[in-house]
Write a protein that holds these residues in place. Sequence first.
Motif, short mmCIF file in Angstrom:
data_model
loop_
_atom_site.label_atom_id
_atom_site.label_comp_id
_atom_site.label_asym_id
_atom_site.label_seq_id
_atom_site.Cartn_x
_atom_site.Cartn_y
_atom_site.Cartn_z
N LEU A 47 0.84 -1.19 0.00
CA LEU A 47 0.00 0.00 0.00
C LEU A 47 0.88 1.24 0.00
O LEU A 47 1.87 1.29 0.74
CB LEU A 47 -0.93 0.02 1.21
CG LEU A 47 -2.07 -0.99 1.15
CD1 LEU A 47 -1.69 -2.23 1.92
CD2 LEU A 47 -3.33 -0.40 1.72
N MET A 48 0.52 2.19 -0.85
CA MET A 48 1.29 3.41 -0.94
C MET A 48 0.31 4.56 -1.08
O MET A 48 -0.67 4.47 -1.82
CB MET A 48 2.22 3.34 -2.16
CG MET A 48 3.12 4.52 -2.32
SD MET A 48 4.48 4.24 -3.53
CE MET A 48 3.69 3.32 -4.82
N GLY A 49 0.57 5.62 -0.35
CA GLY A 49 -0.30 6.78 -0.45
C GLY A 49 0.45 8.04 -0.07
O GLY A 49 1.48 7.99 0.62
N ALA A 50 -0.06 9.16 -0.55
CA ALA A 50 0.56 10.45 -0.26
C ALA A 50 -0.42 11.32 0.52
O ALA A 50 -1.62 11.26 0.28
CB ALA A 50 0.98 11.15 -1.54
N SER A 51 0.10 12.09 1.45
CA SER A 51 -0.69 13.03 2.23
C SER A 51 -1.82 12.30 2.98
O SER A 51 -1.54 11.37 3.73
CB SER A 51 -1.21 14.15 1.33
OG SER A 51 -1.73 15.21 2.10
N THR A 52 -3.07 12.65 2.73
CA THR A 52 -4.17 11.96 3.39
C THR A 52 -4.16 10.48 3.05
O THR A 52 -4.40 9.63 3.91
CB THR A 52 -5.52 12.59 2.99
OG1 THR A 52 -5.52 13.96 3.38
CG2 THR A 52 -6.68 11.88 3.66
N GLY A 53 -3.86 10.15 1.79
CA GLY A 53 -3.77 8.75 1.39
C GLY A 53 -2.68 8.00 2.14
O GLY A 53 -2.80 6.80 2.38
N GLY A 80 2.96 11.53 4.47
CA GLY A 80 1.64 11.15 4.95
C GLY A 80 1.20 11.90 6.18
O GLY A 80 2.00 12.47 6.91
N TYR A 81 -0.10 11.84 6.37
CA TYR A 81 -0.71 12.44 7.54
C TYR A 81 -0.77 11.37 8.64
O TYR A 81 -0.25 10.27 8.47
CB TYR A 81 -2.10 12.97 7.17
CG TYR A 81 -2.62 14.00 8.14
CD1 TYR A 81 -1.87 15.12 8.46
CD2 TYR A 81 -3.87 13.85 8.72
CE1 TYR A 81 -2.34 16.06 9.35
CE2 TYR A 81 -4.35 14.80 9.61
CZ TYR A 81 -3.59 15.89 9.92
OH TYR A 81 -4.05 16.81 10.80
N VAL A 82 -1.39 11.65 9.75
CA VAL A 82 -1.51 10.69 10.83
C VAL A 82 -2.24 9.43 10.35
O VAL A 82 -2.86 9.44 9.29
CB VAL A 82 -2.28 11.28 12.03
CG1 VAL A 82 -1.53 12.43 12.62
CG2 VAL A 82 -3.67 11.72 11.61
N ALA A 83 -2.14 8.35 11.10
CA ALA A 83 -2.83 7.10 10.74
C ALA A 83 -4.33 7.31 10.97
O ALA A 83 -4.86 7.03 12.03
CB ALA A 83 -2.31 5.94 11.57
N LEU A 84 -5.00 7.80 9.95
CA LEU A 84 -6.40 8.23 10.08
C LEU A 84 -7.31 7.07 10.45
O LEU A 84 -7.23 5.98 9.89
CB LEU A 84 -6.86 8.85 8.77
CG LEU A 84 -6.17 10.17 8.43
CD1 LEU A 84 -6.41 10.54 6.98
CD2 LEU A 84 -6.64 11.28 9.34
N TYR A 159 4.97 16.40 -4.32
CA TYR A 159 6.10 15.81 -5.05
C TYR A 159 5.80 14.41 -5.59
O TYR A 159 6.34 14.01 -6.61
CB TYR A 159 7.30 15.75 -4.11
CG TYR A 159 8.61 15.32 -4.74
CD1 TYR A 159 9.25 16.13 -5.66
CD2 TYR A 159 9.21 14.13 -4.38
CE1 TYR A 159 10.46 15.77 -6.21
CE2 TYR A 159 10.42 13.75 -4.93
CZ TYR A 159 11.05 14.57 -5.84
OH TYR A 159 12.25 14.20 -6.37
N ALA A 160 4.92 13.68 -4.93
CA ALA A 160 4.63 12.30 -5.36
C ALA A 160 3.73 12.26 -6.59
O ALA A 160 3.53 11.19 -7.15
CB ALA A 160 3.97 11.53 -4.22
N GLY A 161 3.19 13.38 -7.02
CA GLY A 161 2.29 13.39 -8.17
C GLY A 161 2.96 13.95 -9.40
O GLY A 161 4.11 14.36 -9.39
N GLY A 162 2.20 13.94 -10.50
CA GLY A 162 2.70 14.50 -11.76
C GLY A 162 3.78 13.64 -12.38
O GLY A 162 3.86 12.44 -12.15
N SER A 163 4.64 14.27 -13.15
CA SER A 163 5.71 13.55 -13.84
C SER A 163 6.70 12.98 -12.84
O SER A 163 7.02 13.60 -11.82
CB SER A 163 6.44 14.50 -14.79
OG SER A 163 7.60 13.88 -15.30
N MET A 164 7.20 11.78 -13.13
CA MET A 164 8.21 11.17 -12.27
C MET A 164 9.63 11.47 -12.75
O MET A 164 10.60 11.01 -12.17
CB MET A 164 8.00 9.64 -12.22
CG MET A 164 6.72 9.22 -11.52
SD MET A 164 6.71 9.59 -9.74
CE MET A 164 5.65 11.03 -9.68
N VAL A 165 9.75 12.24 -13.83
CA VAL A 165 11.07 12.60 -14.34
C VAL A 165 11.83 13.38 -13.28
O VAL A 165 11.31 14.33 -12.70
CB VAL A 165 10.93 13.44 -15.63
CG1 VAL A 165 12.30 13.93 -16.10
CG2 VAL A 165 10.26 12.62 -16.72
#
Length: 201
Positions: A47-53, A80-84, A159-165
């Motif tokens: 499982l991988m998520g950014a911010s709220t995810g 990531g945010y806290v373990a929601l 940073y985790a979104g958009g182009s991965m270049v």
Amino acid sequence: MKFVVSKGYVVIGVRTALDNNGEFQRILAVLTQLKQDNLVDTSKIGLMGASTGGGRMFHVLRRLKEQNFAATNFLISLDGYVALDEPIQKVRGLESTTLLLQFGGADGLDYRGHENGDVGGPGNIEDRYQDPRILMALYNILPGNEKSLSFLNNNIHGYAGGSMVGKDDMLTLVGAMMSYRFGHGGVAARNVALDNLQYNE
């Protein structure tokens, strides 16, 4: 998601929703169908998520384990945010190999790190994130020694979104985690994924 798929994995992408149970039910429905069709090994789930995810996936993993999925697993929380929706005691009992990635270096990000167009816009104190103490606390709560808190020096929460270049710093860690948990990367991959930069409290 494209990066993970390029390594030969099946990806279930879920847009973060306010309804945590509905979000989980959508994931569970897809996994159940994949298992019934014998298309993937549902005992191995990352499982991988950014911010709220990045906060929601702790809850998702616990519930997947209750449904007999994800016997072998990993979690990667990108800024990531806290373990929601997870009480501390449940996080303490969650067995997983976990990589917590803090953007903005060891000092974290504040509102000056945002791009124009982010929620709240530059300079909005109410949109201030990411305080590194969030992931430091989560690191201390997580059980075992299969965990790492590492810092990336970029200064944008998205940073985790958009182009991965040009994002090899992040992709190297994600790739090493997949190789360690589900591939044949062994100790070398583990060292890249988990022994890069431990924080000094």
